[in-house]
Design a protein around this motif. Structure first.
Motif, PDB file in Angstrom:
ATOM      1  N   UNK A 128       0.829  -1.202   0.000  1.00 52.61           N
ATOM      2  CA  UNK A 128       0.000   0.000   0.000  1.00 52.61           C
ATOM      3  C   UNK A 128       0.870   1.261   0.000  1.00 52.61           C
ATOM      4  N   UNK A 129       1.914   1.214   0.808  1.00 47.51           N
ATOM      5  CA  UNK A 129       2.824   2.370   0.879  1.00 47.51           C
ATOM      6  C   UNK A 129       3.545   2.546  -0.460  1.00 47.51           C
ATOM      7  N   UNK A 130       4.068   1.454  -0.991  1.00 49.39           N
ATOM      8  CA  UNK A 130       4.777   1.547  -2.273  1.00 49.39           C
ATOM      9  C   UNK A 130       3.852   2.118  -3.355  1.00 49.39           C
ATOM     10  N   UNK A 131       2.604   1.663  -3.352  1.00 44.74           N
ATOM     11  CA  UNK A 131       1.636   2.156  -4.340  1.00 44.74           C
ATOM     12  C   UNK A 131       1.385   3.656  -4.163  1.00 44.74           C
ATOM     13  N   UNK A 132       1.210   4.070  -2.914  1.00 45.83           N
ATOM     14  CA  UNK A 132       0.900   5.477  -2.651  1.00 45.83           C
ATOM     15  C   UNK A 132       2.051   6.388  -3.063  1.00 45.83           C
ATOM     16  N   UNK A 133       3.280   5.877  -2.951  1.00 45.29           N
ATOM     17  CA  UNK A 133       4.438   6.705  -3.285  1.00 45.29           C
ATOM     18  C   UNK A 133       4.782   6.670  -4.770  1.00 45.29           C
ATOM     19  N   UNK A 134       4.035   5.870  -5.525  1.00 47.29           N
ATOM     20  CA  UNK A 134       4.382   5.676  -6.926  1.00 47.29           C
ATOM     21  C   UNK A 134       4.326   6.989  -7.720  1.00 47.29           C
ATOM     22  N   UNK A 135       3.296   7.784  -7.448  1.00 48.65           N
ATOM     23  CA  UNK A 135       3.120   9.008  -8.225  1.00 48.65           C
ATOM     24  C   UNK A 135       3.655  10.248  -7.537  1.00 48.65           C
ATOM     25  N   UNK A 136       3.664  10.234  -6.207  1.00 47.91           N
ATOM     26  CA  UNK A 136       4.119  11.443  -5.515  1.00 47.91           C
ATOM     27  C   UNK A 136       4.653  11.139  -4.124  1.00 47.91           C
ATOM     28  N   UNK A 137       5.378  12.098  -3.578  1.00 50.66           N
ATOM     29  CA  UNK A 137       5.895  11.982  -2.216  1.00 50.66           C
ATOM     30  C   UNK A 137       4.763  12.184  -1.229  1.00 50.66           C
ATOM     31  N   UNK A 138       4.911  11.567  -0.059  1.00 52.50           N
ATOM     32  CA  UNK A 138       3.916  11.761   0.996  1.00 52.50           C
ATOM     33  C   UNK A 138       4.611  11.788   2.327  1.00 52.50           C
ATOM     34  N   UNK A 139       3.986  12.428   3.323  1.00 51.61           N
ATOM     35  CA  UNK A 139       4.475  12.241   4.691  1.00 51.61           C
ATOM     36  C   UNK A 139       3.679  11.110   5.335  1.00 51.61           C
ATOM     37  N   UNK A 140       4.110  10.722   6.536  1.00 48.14           N
ATOM     38  CA  UNK A 140       3.603   9.505   7.166  1.00 48.14           C
ATOM     39  C   UNK A 140       2.092   9.450   7.325  1.00 48.14           C
ATOM     40  N   UNK A 141       1.496  10.548   7.793  1.00 48.09           N
ATOM     41  CA  UNK A 141       0.068  10.486   8.055  1.00 48.09           C
ATOM     42  C   UNK A 141      -0.742  10.376   6.758  1.00 48.09           C
ATOM     43  N   UNK A 142      -0.265  11.100   5.746  1.00 46.68           N
ATOM     44  CA  UNK A 142      -0.920  10.961   4.441  1.00 46.68           C
ATOM     45  C   UNK A 142      -0.862   9.514   3.968  1.00 46.68           C
ATOM     46  N   UNK A 143       0.275   8.887   4.219  1.00 43.34           N
ATOM     47  CA  UNK A 143       0.424   7.490   3.794  1.00 43.34           C
ATOM     48  C   UNK A 143      -0.586   6.593   4.495  1.00 43.34           C
TER      49      UNK A 143
END
Ligand SMILES: Nc1ncnc2c1ncn2[C@@H]1O[C@H](COP(=O)(O)OP(=O)(O)OP(=O)(O)O)[C@@H](O)[C@H]1O
Ligand SMILES: [Mg+2]
Lengths: 167, 239
Positions: free
Chosen positions: A6-21
């Motif tokens: 899930x984390x890898x997928x979320x970071x695929x298009x853009x950077x995120x901080x922890x809570x967004x993740x």
């Protein structure tokens, strides 16, 4: 497992901080998957250690940002291309039923009836929900729920079959 | 609005009388989507035929929008049916050699020539059931799912007070059935279309607001999804 991908997928298009993740992973897991933030942070630590993810620094509100590394992208794509086996006992009810048979559980019939009732309730509620999502233009969520419903249909048919054979 | 009181239907064959509907009371509000479920032979189709004015009751009243169907003369009832009621069936019942648009326009012909306005409406309907580009295709060349879409458009062409559907997905596979149910549901939600649908299928019934459980010519239970125990009741009923 699912938190990692899930984390890898979320970071695929853009950077995120922890809570967004955490929020992103929640939404990927669907309506029932609410994970706790601690799980996200321990998983992030491991992903950093294995160099699948790195941190390019902090955002303007001093929150640590994360980004996907090439290895992380490879890992994600490899996982996406692995077919998911069906014939495992990991699904709760099948496992439970298997255990019940093993011990010749006297209340198997009740177990099946209760499961059926649960399935019917889910069917009714998910059907309502999917219609609403579709009308709101939430195509992906709608399709995911139709998938769940097809599984429920198979489960219901299977319980009927078990019951017919036990008569 | 549909109101049914003490509805009874008997069929007589030779010496034998069979009571198929045994005193039914029923109330369906405008804008509701209701599913009727029940075992084979319990009288579901018979009830729908009576609600749709395709047959007359032995006893009892059927009111649709304040009009008593059972008090109308046959001709009056036919006109009322054409103007106020829409029907779809398991086997589509299209006119096979007519085109998509001719089938949909069919119920309008009785009221005279097709005006531009009516033609526009027919094209709107064709688009809303997802059959763009197939206007001139003959009905017998369409797939089952497409035929049922035509049937839905035909049923809606007169803006019916009620759409009556007798196992509309009974001949379709799950994926095609889903598209039909989504279509009905969309008309229900967006246009407040009142729908009464007979089905054997819990996955179809899930689209409705209320379920009427039918057993041996009587209503066993009316189930609203707001009730706590409805799933238990449904599970027992289907067992
Ligand atoms: N025209 C008729 N003449 C004599 N009997 C009839 C007639 N129409 C229906 N019946 C009988 O009435 C009973 C109910 O029929 P109906 O078609 O309403 O059942 P149903 O609930 O729709 O069943 P299914 O789920 O199989 O469609 C059946 O026993 C049927 O044989
Ligand atoms: Mg029938």
């Amino acid at each position: 497992m699912s938190v990692k991908y899930g984390i890898l997928t979320s970071l695929f298009r853009q950077r995120h901080h922890g809570y967004e993740l955490k929020l992103e992973v929640d939404s990927l897991l669907g309506i029932k998957g609410k994970i706790n933030p601690g799980q996200v942070y321990t998983t992030l630590d491991r992903l950093m250690r294995d160099q699948l993810v790195s941190s390019p620094g902090w955002d303007d509100q001093e929150r640590k940002l994360f980004q996907l590394e090439a290895r992380g992208k490879d890992e994600l794509e490899k996982w996406l291309l692995e077919p998911v086996p069906y014939y495992t006992a990991k699904e709760d009810f099948f496992f439970k039923w298997n255990c019940a048979r093993k011990i010749h559980f006297a209340q198997e019939k009740q177990m099946l009836e209760q499961q059926k009732e649960m399935i019917i309730k889910e069917v009714m509620e998910l059907t309502k929900l999917k219609t609403e999502l579709l009308l709101q233009g939430e195509e992906n969520k709608y399709l995911l729920i139709t998938g769940t419903l097809l599984h429920l249909e198979a489960d219901l048919n299977w319980i009927n079959q078990v019951e017919n054979r036990s008569r | 609005m549909i109101k049914v009181t003490n509805l009874t239907k008997e069929f007589v064959q030779g010496q034998e009388r069979t009571q198929v509907l045994k005193g039914i009371d029923l109330h369906i509000e405008e804008g509701e989507f209701v599913a009727i479920m029940g075992p084979s032979g319990s009288g579901k189709s018979t009830l729908l035929q009576l609600l749709g004015g395709l047959d007359v009751p032995t006893k009892g009243d059927i009111q649709v929008d304040q009009h008593f169907l059972n008090k109308m003369k046959e001709r009056e009832r036919t006109i009322f049916r054409r103007q106020k009621l829409g029907f779809i069936f398991q086997n589509y019942q299209l006119l096979p050699t007519l085109t998509v648009e001719e089938n949909i326009a069919f119920p309008l012909h009785a009221d005279g020539k097709l005006t531009n306005e009516k033609n526009k409406w027919i094209h709107e309907l064709i688009a809303s059931v997802g059959l763009e580009g197939l206007n001139r295709k003959r009905a017998n060349l369409l797939s089952g799912g497409q035929q049922q879409r035509v049937a839905i458009a035909r049923a809606l062409v007169n803006h019916p007070a009620v759409l009556l559907a007798d196992e509309p997905t009974g001949n379709l596979d799950r994926a095609k059935a889903e598209e039909i149910l989504v279509l009905l549901s969309t008309f229900h939600r967006r246009k407040k279309q009142t729908i009464v649908m007979v089905t054997h299928d819990i996955f179809a019934a899930g689209f409705a607001d209320h379920l009427i459980l039918f057993k041996d010519g009587v209503i066993d239970q009316v189930i609203s999804r707001k009730e706590e125990d409805y799933a238990k009741y449904l599970a027992n009923f289907m067992a």
